[in-house]
Motif scaffolding. Structure first.
Motif, PDB file in Angstrom:
ATOM      1  N   ASP A 138       0.855  -1.183   0.000  1.00 23.59           N
ATOM      2  CA  ASP A 138       0.000   0.000   0.000  1.00 23.59           C
ATOM      3  C   ASP A 138       0.899   1.244   0.000  1.00 23.59           C
ATOM      4  N   GLU A 139       0.865   1.994  -1.118  1.00 22.31           N
ATOM      5  CA  GLU A 139       1.811   3.107  -1.284  1.00 22.31           C
ATOM      6  C   GLU A 139       1.683   4.149  -0.187  1.00 22.31           C
ATOM      7  N   LYS A 140       0.446   4.459   0.185  1.00 24.51           N
ATOM      8  CA  LYS A 140       0.226   5.486   1.198  1.00 24.51           C
ATOM      9  C   LYS A 140       0.790   5.024   2.541  1.00 24.51           C
ATOM     10  N   MET A 141       0.540   3.762   2.856  1.00 22.05           N
ATOM     11  CA  MET A 141       1.015   3.201   4.128  1.00 22.05           C
ATOM     12  C   MET A 141       2.544   3.221   4.190  1.00 22.05           C
ATOM     13  N   VAL A 142       3.171   2.805   3.102  1.00 22.12           N
ATOM     14  CA  VAL A 142       4.636   2.749   3.081  1.00 22.12           C
ATOM     15  C   VAL A 142       5.234   4.151   3.123  1.00 22.12           C
ATOM     16  N   SER A 143       4.658   5.068   2.355  1.00 22.87           N
ATOM     17  CA  SER A 143       5.287   6.397   2.226  1.00 22.87           C
ATOM     18  C   SER A 143       5.032   7.294   3.434  1.00 22.87           C
ATOM     19  N   SER A 144       4.102   6.897   4.290  1.00 26.18           N
ATOM     20  CA  SER A 144       3.878   7.714   5.492  1.00 26.18           C
ATOM     21  C   SER A 144       4.632   7.182   6.708  1.00 26.18           C
ATOM     22  N   ALA A 145       5.357   6.075   6.553  1.00 23.80           N
ATOM     23  CA  ALA A 145       6.043   5.462   7.709  1.00 23.80           C
ATOM     24  C   ALA A 145       7.354   6.181   8.042  1.00 23.80           C
ATOM     25  N   ASP A 146       7.523   6.514   9.341  1.00 26.51           N
ATOM     26  CA  ASP A 146       8.778   7.117   9.809  1.00 26.51           C
ATOM     27  C   ASP A 146       9.768   6.032  10.226  1.00 26.51           C
ATOM     28  N   LEU A 147       9.217   4.905  10.675  1.00 23.64           N
ATOM     29  CA  LEU A 147      10.033   3.782  11.145  1.00 23.64           C
ATOM     30  C   LEU A 147       9.466   2.514  10.523  1.00 23.64           C
ATOM     31  N   ILE A 148      10.326   1.788   9.814  1.00 23.83           N
ATOM     32  CA  ILE A 148       9.869   0.549   9.160  1.00 23.83           C
ATOM     33  C   ILE A 148      10.649  -0.621   9.757  1.00 23.83           C
ATOM     34  N   ILE A 149       9.911  -1.597  10.280  1.00 24.14           N
ATOM     35  CA  ILE A 149      10.549  -2.757  10.914  1.00 24.14           C
ATOM     36  C   ILE A 149      10.296  -3.991  10.051  1.00 24.14           C
ATOM     37  N   PHE A 150      11.368  -4.598   9.571  1.00 26.84           N
ATOM     38  CA  PHE A 150      11.224  -5.798   8.750  1.00 26.84           C
ATOM     39  C   PHE A 150      11.328  -7.052   9.612  1.00 26.84           C
ATOM     40  N   ALA A 151      10.303  -7.894   9.522  1.00 22.39           N
ATOM     41  CA  ALA A 151      10.299  -9.162  10.247  1.00 22.39           C
ATOM     42  C   ALA A 151      10.011 -10.285   9.248  1.00 22.39           C
ATOM     43  N   LEU A 152      10.856 -10.339   8.230  1.00 21.35           N
ATOM     44  CA  LEU A 152      10.718 -11.292   7.124  1.00 21.35           C
ATOM     45  C   LEU A 152      11.914 -12.223   7.086  1.00 21.35           C
ATOM     46  N   TYR A 153      11.799 -13.302   6.329  1.00 23.06           N
ATOM     47  CA  TYR A 153      12.974 -14.144   6.052  1.00 23.06           C
ATOM     48  C   TYR A 153      14.015 -13.269   5.351  1.00 23.06           C
ATOM     49  N   PRO A 154      15.307 -13.483   5.652  1.00 20.41           N
ATOM     50  CA  PRO A 154      16.356 -12.607   5.107  1.00 20.41           C
ATOM     51  C   PRO A 154      16.312 -12.419   3.587  1.00 20.41           C
ATOM     52  N   HIS A 155      16.132 -13.495   2.821  1.00 18.06           N
ATOM     53  CA  HIS A 155      16.247 -13.327   1.367  1.00 18.06           C
ATOM     54  C   HIS A 155      15.079 -12.500   0.799  1.00 18.06           C
ATOM     55  N   ILE A 156      13.901 -12.601   1.397  1.00 19.43           N
ATOM     56  CA  ILE A 156      12.748 -11.823   0.930  1.00 19.43           C
ATOM     57  C   ILE A 156      12.939 -10.350   1.285  1.00 19.43           C
ATOM     58  N   PHE A 157      13.479 -10.162   2.460  1.00 23.64           N
ATOM     59  CA  PHE A 157      13.668  -8.848   3.059  1.00 23.64           C
ATOM     60  C   PHE A 157      14.510  -7.941   2.143  1.00 23.64           C
ATOM     61  N   LEU A 158      15.650  -8.475   1.659  1.00 23.69           N
ATOM     62  CA  LEU A 158      16.537  -7.701   0.794  1.00 23.69           C
ATOM     63  C   LEU A 158      15.827  -7.303  -0.508  1.00 23.69           C
ATOM     64  N   ASP A 159      15.139  -8.257  -1.138  1.00 20.00           N
ATOM     65  CA  ASP A 159      14.415  -7.975  -2.380  1.00 20.00           C
ATOM     66  C   ASP A 159      13.313  -6.945  -2.157  1.00 20.00           C
ATOM     67  N   TRP A 160      12.650  -7.050  -1.017  1.00 20.48           N
ATOM     68  CA  TRP A 160      11.554  -6.132  -0.702  1.00 20.48           C
ATOM     69  C   TRP A 160      12.075  -4.691  -0.699  1.00 20.48           C
ATOM     70  N   ILE A 161      13.217  -4.499  -0.070  1.00 20.95           N
ATOM     71  CA  ILE A 161      13.799  -3.156  -0.015  1.00 20.95           C
ATOM     72  C   ILE A 161      14.220  -2.668  -1.406  1.00 20.95           C
ATOM     73  N   LYS A 162      14.896  -3.538  -2.154  1.00 23.01           N
ATOM     74  CA  LYS A 162      15.319  -3.157  -3.512  1.00 23.01           C
ATOM     75  C   LYS A 162      14.122  -2.725  -4.364  1.00 23.01           C
ATOM     76  N   ASN A 163      13.041  -3.503  -4.268  1.00 26.28           N
ATOM     77  CA  ASN A 163      11.892  -3.255  -5.139  1.00 26.28           C
ATOM     78  C   ASN A 163      11.024  -2.065  -4.721  1.00 26.28           C
ATOM     79  N   ASN A 164      11.060  -1.728  -3.442  1.00 26.33           N
ATOM     80  CA  ASN A 164      10.074  -0.755  -2.950  1.00 26.33           C
ATOM     81  C   ASN A 164      10.636   0.488  -2.283  1.00 26.33           C
ATOM     82  N   GLN A 165      11.945   0.614  -2.244  1.00 26.15           N
ATOM     83  CA  GLN A 165      12.479   1.740  -1.478  1.00 26.15           C
ATOM     84  C   GLN A 165      12.169   3.100  -2.113  1.00 26.15           C
ATOM     85  N   HIS A 166      11.787   3.096  -3.395  1.00 24.96           N
ATOM     86  CA  HIS A 166      11.419   4.375  -4.002  1.00 24.96           C
ATOM     87  C   HIS A 166      10.177   4.974  -3.327  1.00 24.96           C
ATOM     88  N   LEU A 167       9.420   4.136  -2.590  1.00 26.76           N
ATOM     89  CA  LEU A 167       8.210   4.626  -1.914  1.00 26.76           C
ATOM     90  C   LEU A 167       8.495   5.213  -0.532  1.00 26.76           C
TER      91      LEU A 167
END
Lengths: 284, 284
Positions: free
Chosen positions: B59-88
């Protein structure tokens, strides 16, 4: 079968286990005497109503009036005690023990014992990380296993009497195993686990790790606090069975190391699935 | 430092740990949103007031309004998630995680991350043998360690903010370690112990032993119930440190085996005395 309420019970050795036996049997109304070389232990047990009578010497009247004698001594002392004093035992007396290893001691005692006496071995799988009659506590038996370890030389009546001791003390599970099977089992579930816990504590300087340890490391090393005199003797007396269990574990551990080194993830997962399924049986 | 009450917190991954973080932070009055691909997990967390808002999509609005983002994912998914979505991500947002291994992931994330964001890694050393947000329980943090794992790239403010998360969640001890020291420590106190527990369960057919096991075997194998997907990935990601710890343990264990084989009782007693003294520090 229930233990005859009129039995005279003698406990030789008032340590943690001897003291806890005395406490449990005395609470149930049995006449309990005890012999221990340590005067403070005997005094403590009398003062705290754990026993009826006690002596630091081999009191002939006490020994010769006992119908049931329970040895709670280190194995090597125990055998000598019987050799030196069995001439005092009442004819027909039943003798049992609490020793943690069996093959090395049961047959030898049965072979030296007068023919009008009977030795039936038992292993109460209970304990604490503290010692002495001052820490005696018969509640340690409530969730524990009691194993009768008969040989072909034992009679039905003595085996039943030995089981009745475990029932009277309130053990959770009472079972029976021959000496060899008992020692293999103990080599695995008890001695191997103590070797592992010791090596985990000694393989690496770990003082600085106290701040970081979670439950895993604490669980695996709880039993690394160990009475070195008792356990080194028990290890020696069960040496062959323990070495064999250590070999089995080393082989499995080396195999796991190779899987990790080779990044064989599927095999690692298989092992984890197997360990999870087997361990789940213990939590039923 | 205290966490600013007006922070918008986003948790990515609503498993046991993500869910427990959400529960603890939400109880303390923070606005907590969460993203998880599993619709049931999101619904459960909303219905049980563990989070304020949730989504199964990015959810773009949810991601772009976050001041603190906590990742609780498996390591390999976590890295890809950041690469793919950090523009938000909102400029200036702080990102943290709960991953159990660090060297393999911290530097890579810091190197791919936009320069107006900051990643500060943390390891909550808490868990259960069960999974999923349905088992979320923020009380698991109360007796646990929380380790902040900064690199040279981290700022004082982000490190303090990361510590404040641990304080807010009620961890018993909060400390700081660089990635390499963290991974060596984890290889020893957590991963090595899990390898041992697994091998104890798999090295011998043990089903028939359930009737005889005392506390020792139960203690050493509790953690043999293990999530094979998560742990095989964590083992691989920390492979070198874990192999090194396994080698240290094997060497010590083989040495103990030789002492026993050679009946070197004095050396065995020395090891027991050392293990007893070291373990005693943990019970203070």
């Amino acid at each position: 079968m229930k233990l005859d309420k009129n039995l005279n019970i003698l406990i030789v050795g008032l340590g943690l286990i001897g003291g806890s036996y005395a406490m449990g049997l005395h609470k149930k109304g049995y006449k309990v005497s005890a012999i221990d070389v340590n005067e403070n232990s005997v005094k403590y047990a009398i003062d705290n109503k754990i026993i009826d009578y006690g002596s630091t010497e081999i009191d002939e009247k006490m020994v010769s009036s006992a119908d049931l004698i329970i040895f709670a001594l280190y194995p090597h002392i125990f055998l000598d005690w019987i050799k030196n004093n069995q001439h005092l035992f009442k004819s027909g007396a039943v003798i049992t023990d609490v020793t943690g290893v069996k093959s090395c001691i049961v047959y030898e005692i049965q072979s030296v014992l007068r023919k009008d006496l009977e030795f039936i071995s038992a292993h109460p799988m209970a304990g604490k990380e503290v010692y002495g009659v001052e820490n005696a506590d018969d509640s340690i038996f409530n969730d524990a296993n009691y194993i009768v370890v008969p040989t072909d030389a034992n009679t039905f009546n003595a085996i039943e009497m030995c089981k009745a001791i475990g029932e009277t003390l309130g053990f959770a599970r009472i079972s029976s195993l021959p000496p060899k099977a008992h020692d293999e089992m103990i080599g695995f579930v008890s001695q191997l686990t103590h070797c592992i816990a010791i090596c985990l504590m000694t393989c690496s300087k770990s003082e600085h790790l106290v701040d970081y340890t979670g439950d895993s490391f604490r669980d695996l090393t709880r039993i690394a606090r160990i009475n070195e005199n008792m356990w080194s003797e028990l290890f020696m007396l069960n040496k062959d069975a323990l070495l064999s269990q250590m070999e089995t574990f080393i082989s499995e551990f080396n195999g796991f190391y190779e899987m990790l080194k080779n990044e064989d993830i599927e095999k690692i997962k298989e092992k984890m699935i197997q360990s999870t399924a087997r361990r789940a049986l213990f939590d039923k």
